[in-house]
Design an enzyme around this catalytic site. Structure first.
Site, short mmCIF file in Angstrom:
data_model
loop_
_atom_site.label_atom_id
_atom_site.label_comp_id
_atom_site.label_asym_id
_atom_site.label_seq_id
_atom_site.Cartn_x
_atom_site.Cartn_y
_atom_site.Cartn_z
N GLY A 1 9.58 -1.22 -88.47
CA GLY A 1 9.48 -0.70 -87.11
C GLY A 1 8.18 -0.90 -86.37
N TRP B 1 7.26 -3.35 -84.52
CA TRP B 1 7.46 -3.90 -83.17
C TRP B 1 7.80 -2.80 -82.17
CZ3 TRP B 1 9.86 -9.35 -82.27
CH2 TRP B 1 9.08 -10.31 -82.93
N ASP C 1 19.32 -1.66 -86.78
CA ASP C 1 19.00 -2.28 -88.06
C ASP C 1 20.06 -1.85 -89.07
OD1 ASP C 1 16.07 -3.52 -89.25
OD2 ASP C 1 17.60 -2.91 -90.69
N ASP D 1 25.00 -2.79 -87.24
CA ASP D 1 25.05 -4.25 -87.27
C ASP D 1 25.03 -4.76 -85.84
OD1 ASP D 1 25.76 -6.93 -87.45
OD2 ASP D 1 27.27 -6.61 -89.00
N ASP E 1 13.00 -9.71 -84.96
CA ASP E 1 12.16 -10.18 -86.06
C ASP E 1 12.99 -10.25 -87.34
OD1 ASP E 1 9.61 -11.13 -86.82
OD2 ASP E 1 9.12 -9.23 -87.77
N LYS F 1 12.85 -14.57 -84.00
CA LYS F 1 12.26 -15.26 -85.16
C LYS F 1 13.29 -16.17 -85.81
CE LYS F 1 11.20 -13.11 -89.14
NZ LYS F 1 10.38 -12.25 -90.00
#
Length: 196
Positions: free
Chosen positions: A51, A53, A71, A88, A113, A153
């Site tokens: 967490g 970010w 998440d 999800d 990320d 990412k």
């Protein structure tokens, strides 16, 4: 030589962030100006446990911003304007319900990320990274504003340039950039795709 407790690790600990990855997003924002300090925007962050970010987003953005964090791992953060869900991100109907709870129809920014569970074989890990990114693209199509921004990412692999070309065709190419922040370990194949 790999050093897990490097400069960025120690800096994150000192500044009370949950992970060194926070400095990747900080550098990306400084370079591409995804948001300005005290901006009032709606943000969806997918897969960035533990967490750091969203900690950074909460610190920088206006108190009136909403930061929704999805998440597969359960998480709780006490910072202002962060709402954590064990969800999800590829389940669009469920994501839509979560956003509706916060009166959000479209998002200003999506940050990701996420990374696959790696096995140490870089080619396989890169393919899994691509598959993961592709599985989340419908989320951007459905919920991101027409002029919305994103950070994703991904691990580089031999066909990386071809995928970036596809994204440029899909999302107005002049706004698509790739960037490897200094906080990314030099041995890592990770790089970030940015729409600014």
């Amino acid at each position: 030589m790999f050093n897990p407790q490097d400069f960025y690790f120690k800096k994150a600990k000192k500044e009370w962030y949950k992970a060194r990855s926070v400095f990747k997003l900080e550098e990306i924002n400084q370079k591409f100006q995804l948001f300005s300090r005290k901006s009032k925007i709606n943000v969806l962050d997918i897969g960035c446990a533990p967490g750091s970010w969203v900690q950074y987003l909460s610190k920088v953005l206006s108190n009136k911003s909403k930061i929704i964090w999805l998440d597969l791992k359960k998480a709780e953060l006490k910072e202002k304007n962060i709402f954590c869900y064990e969800q999800d991100a590829t389940k669009l109907y469920e994501v839509e319900k979560i956003l509706a709870e916060h009166n959000i129809e479209k998002l200003d920014l999506i940050t990701s990320d996420m990374a696959p569970n790696t096995i140490g074989f870089k080619d396989i890990d890169s393919i899994r990274s691509l598959e993961l990114v592709k599985s989340t693209l419908p989320l951007y199509d459905k919920f991101l504003k027409e002029d919305g921004k994103f950070v994703i990412k991904i691990f580089m692999w031999p066909w990386f340039d071809e995928f970036i070309k596809e994204l440029k065709q899909k999302y107005w190419g002049k706004n698509i950039r790739t960037f490897k922040p200094d906080a990314v370990r030099k041995i890592s194949k990770e790089i970030y795709i940015i729409r600014s």
